[in-house]
Design a protein around this motif. Structure first.
Motif, PDB file in Angstrom:
ATOM      1  N   ALA A 131       0.827  -1.213   0.000  1.00 32.21           N
ATOM      2  CA  ALA A 131       0.000   0.000   0.000  1.00 32.21           C
ATOM      3  C   ALA A 131       0.861   1.263   0.000  1.00 32.21           C
ATOM      4  CB  ALA A 131      -0.948   0.002   1.191  1.00 32.21           C
TER       5      ALA A 131
ATOM      6  N   VAL B 234       2.160   1.718  -3.500  1.00 28.91           N
ATOM      7  CA  VAL B 234       1.091   2.207  -4.381  1.00 28.91           C
ATOM      8  C   VAL B 234       0.846   3.690  -4.120  1.00 28.91           C
ATOM      9  CG1 VAL B 234      -1.397   2.047  -4.871  1.00 28.91           C
ATOM     10  CG2 VAL B 234      -0.004  -0.038  -4.737  1.00 28.91           C
ATOM     11  N   ARG B 235       0.808   4.076  -2.854  1.00 32.93           N
ATOM     12  CA  ARG B 235       0.610   5.490  -2.499  1.00 32.93           C
ATOM     13  C   ARG B 235       1.714   6.360  -3.094  1.00 32.93           C
ATOM     14  NH1 ARG B 235       0.994   6.303   3.581  1.00 32.93           N
ATOM     15  NH2 ARG B 235       3.171   6.033   3.034  1.00 32.93           N
TER      16      ARG B 235
ATOM     17  N   ALA C  57      -4.796   5.747  -9.598  1.00 31.73           N
ATOM     18  CA  ALA C  57      -4.858   4.656  -8.622  1.00 31.73           C
ATOM     19  C   ALA C  57      -5.272   3.353  -9.299  1.00 31.73           C
ATOM     20  CB  ALA C  57      -5.826   5.014  -7.496  1.00 31.73           C
TER      21      ALA C  57
ATOM     22  N   ARG D  59      -5.559  -1.132   3.034  1.00 34.43           N
ATOM     23  CA  ARG D  59      -6.757  -0.399   2.621  1.00 34.43           C
ATOM     24  C   ARG D  59      -6.852   0.925   3.359  1.00 34.43           C
ATOM     25  NH1 ARG D  59     -11.229  -4.773   3.054  1.00 34.43           N
ATOM     26  NH2 ARG D  59      -9.519  -6.058   2.418  1.00 34.43           N
TER      27      ARG D  59
ATOM     28  N   LEU E 119      -4.470   3.476   1.888  1.00 37.47           N
ATOM     29  CA  LEU E 119      -4.968   4.016   0.622  1.00 37.47           C
ATOM     30  C   LEU E 119      -6.226   4.848   0.815  1.00 37.47           C
ATOM     31  CD1 LEU E 119      -4.313   1.159  -1.942  1.00 37.47           C
ATOM     32  CD2 LEU E 119      -2.973   3.212  -1.494  1.00 37.47           C
TER      33      LEU E 119
ATOM     34  N   HIS F 155      -5.218   8.232   2.003  1.00 33.97           N
ATOM     35  CA  HIS F 155      -4.526   8.954   0.935  1.00 33.97           C
ATOM     36  C   HIS F 155      -5.498   9.396  -0.161  1.00 33.97           C
ATOM     37  CE1 HIS F 155      -1.083  10.304  -1.278  1.00 33.97           C
ATOM     38  NE2 HIS F 155      -1.462   9.613  -2.325  1.00 33.97           N
ATOM     39  N   CYS F 156      -6.363   8.491  -0.579  1.00 33.19           N
ATOM     40  CA  CYS F 156      -7.306   8.799  -1.657  1.00 33.19           C
ATOM     41  C   CYS F 156      -8.367   9.802  -1.213  1.00 33.19           C
ATOM     42  CB  CYS F 156      -7.960   7.529  -2.176  1.00 33.19           C
ATOM     43  SG  CYS F 156      -6.811   6.437  -3.038  1.00 33.19           S
TER      44      CYS F 156
END
Length: 188
Positions: free
Chosen positions: A72, A75-76, A98, A122, A125, A128-129
């Motif tokens: 994660a 990905v961030r 994303a 999760r 993310l 962050h999202c």
């Protein structure tokens, strides 16, 4: 001002060992669920002893959570890197980035959104999202947070089904579905 200390040979060796444990665990998890994996088989494949495992992790669930958080966080970082290419990124740009990043790395997607996920990835993310979600619509902050939460959970569930391959979905179908819902919600 905080300075970073260089890694000692011991630190490097410990990191190599930890990486070997993670790689071994990931390889085994590709063929069986977490409940069927043992510390012994992870250590045998990694080429280290049980005591070494327990010097890094207290159990396999902790190891799984560490991998999930690492995925994660990666990905961030990739989302941030991609969004820097936009002069003024929109919510749609952030969601598209994303999706592209998660759909390009099925293994990370599986660790974050799969059935064995602990929820820690999760959470990283989600937080962050949420920063990229269009806040300030007329419906109010609480309603906007609820809409985001429902959207995010649905998107993660769809990504998890894609990552496991149980839905027979193609990458483009997943991205189109997520983007379509995001556009509809943006129009609300």
């Amino acid at each position: 001002m905080q300075t970073t200390q260089p890694m000692t040979p011991f630190d490097k060796r410990a990191q190599r060992t930890k990486n070997a444990i993670k790689a071994s665990f990931k390889a085994i998890m590709r063929s069986k669920p977490l409940c069927d994996v043992t510390v012994k088989e992870v250590m045998e494949q990694a080429g280290v002893n049980r005591a070494t495992f327990y010097s890094h992790y207290s159990n396999l669930e902790e190891l799984a959570a560490d991998i999930e958080v690492s995925c994660a966080s990666q990905v961030r970082a990739e989302i941030d890197s991609e969004l820097q290419k936009y002069s003024s990124p929109t919510t749609e740009d952030a969601i598209g980035c994303a999706c592209d990043i998660l759909l390009a790395d099925r293994e990370s997607c599986l660790w974050i959104a799969g059935s064995q996920a602990t929820g820690r990835g999760r959470k990283i993310l989600r937080e962050h999202c949420a920063k990229h979600w269009a806040i300030g619509k007329p419906r109010g902050k609480a309603a906007d947070e609820l809409v985001f939460s429902i959207f995010f959970d649905g998107a993660i569930a769809l990504l998890g089904r894609w990552a496991t391959g149980d839905a027979g979905l193609e990458e483009i179908e997943v991205k189109n579905a997520i983007m379509s819902v995001a556009r509809r919600l943006a129009d609300c």
